[in-house]
Design a protein around this motif. Structure first.
Motif, mmCIF file in Angstrom:
data_model
loop_
_atom_site.group_PDB
_atom_site.id
_atom_site.type_symbol
_atom_site.label_atom_id
_atom_site.label_comp_id
_atom_site.label_asym_id
_atom_site.label_seq_id
_atom_site.Cartn_x
_atom_site.Cartn_y
_atom_site.Cartn_z
ATOM 1 N N VAL A 195 3.561 -47.023 -33.990
ATOM 2 C CA VAL A 195 4.605 -47.303 -34.984
ATOM 3 C C VAL A 195 4.627 -46.222 -36.052
ATOM 4 O O VAL A 195 5.697 -45.754 -36.449
ATOM 5 C CB VAL A 195 4.411 -48.714 -35.590
ATOM 6 N N ASP A 196 3.448 -45.788 -36.489
ATOM 7 C CA ASP A 196 3.386 -44.742 -37.520
ATOM 8 C C ASP A 196 3.851 -43.384 -37.005
ATOM 9 O O ASP A 196 4.313 -42.557 -37.787
ATOM 10 C CB ASP A 196 1.965 -44.614 -38.070
ATOM 11 N N ARG A 197 3.730 -43.137 -35.711
ATOM 12 C CA ARG A 197 4.212 -41.872 -35.132
ATOM 13 C C ARG A 197 5.725 -41.891 -34.916
ATOM 14 O O ARG A 197 6.353 -40.835 -34.848
ATOM 15 C CB ARG A 197 3.505 -41.590 -33.814
ATOM 16 N N LEU A 198 6.302 -43.089 -34.779
ATOM 17 C CA LEU A 198 7.730 -43.207 -34.492
ATOM 18 C C LEU A 198 8.607 -43.386 -35.726
ATOM 19 O O LEU A 198 9.755 -42.943 -35.735
ATOM 20 C CB LEU A 198 7.989 -44.394 -33.557
ATOM 21 N N PHE A 199 8.066 -44.078 -36.741
ATOM 22 C CA PHE A 199 8.916 -44.522 -37.846
ATOM 23 C C PHE A 199 8.383 -44.131 -39.211
ATOM 24 O O PHE A 199 7.176 -44.090 -39.437
ATOM 25 C CB PHE A 199 9.057 -46.055 -37.818
ATOM 26 N N PHE A 257 14.270 -47.025 -32.412
ATOM 27 C CA PHE A 257 13.679 -46.117 -31.431
ATOM 28 C C PHE A 257 14.759 -45.615 -30.465
ATOM 29 O O PHE A 257 14.830 -44.413 -30.169
ATOM 30 C CB PHE A 257 12.555 -46.813 -30.666
ATOM 31 N N ALA A 258 15.620 -46.518 -29.992
ATOM 32 C CA ALA A 258 16.708 -46.118 -29.094
ATOM 33 C C ALA A 258 17.618 -45.089 -29.779
ATOM 34 O O ALA A 258 18.072 -44.133 -29.144
ATOM 35 C CB ALA A 258 17.509 -47.337 -28.638
ATOM 36 N N ALA A 259 17.862 -45.267 -31.067
ATOM 37 C CA ALA A 259 18.703 -44.315 -31.809
ATOM 38 C C ALA A 259 18.050 -42.940 -31.871
ATOM 39 O O ALA A 259 18.727 -41.913 -31.732
ATOM 40 C CB ALA A 259 18.977 -44.836 -33.215
#
Length: 123
Positions: free
Chosen positions: A27-31, A53-55
């Motif tokens: 989660v921290d790597r993605l957002f 994530f899809a965006a």
């Protein structure tokens, strides 16, 4: 203005949830922190994160899928009107500038266990 790129992505919400449970730190790597919270300060649900994530995946596709983009260099946010938007910096902003992107159009949806997003890069 002309369309520089279009990206679309879908994410199965249950599968996305399993991934974030299985992989500590994902989660921290993605957002960005701002993406994890609702305007009320409560934590976003998994469907809301999956659509973000899809965006980001759709954004990468709209830019031609270049290597080296950092997920946290793109922020998905929602205006007071409810319209989703993208804010870019770093690696994403550099690639967008290289391609001549001046504005972004974003559509987000989640229903029936699937999160989907469309991103149009315009220049």
């Amino acid at each position: 203005m002309s369309i520089i790129g279009v990206g679309i992505d879908v994410a199965e919400i249950d599968r996305f949830e399993e991934s974030i449970k299985r992989t500590p730190g994902l989660v921290d790597r993605l957002f960005l922190r701002s993406e994890l919270l609702l305007p009320s300060g409560d934590r976003r649900g998994v469907a809301s994160l999956a659509v973000r994530f899809a965006a980001k995946e759709a954004l990468a596709k709209a830019l031609g899928g270049p290597p080296g983009l950092h997920w946290t260099d793109a922020e998905v946010y929602v205006e007071e009107s409810g319209q989703p938007r993208l804010r870019v910096k770093g690696t994403v902003a550099a690639k967008a500038a290289e391609l001549g992107v001046k504005s972004w159009h974003v559509s987000l949806s989640h229903d029936a266990g699937v999160a989907s997003a469309v991103v149009i890069a315009e220049g």
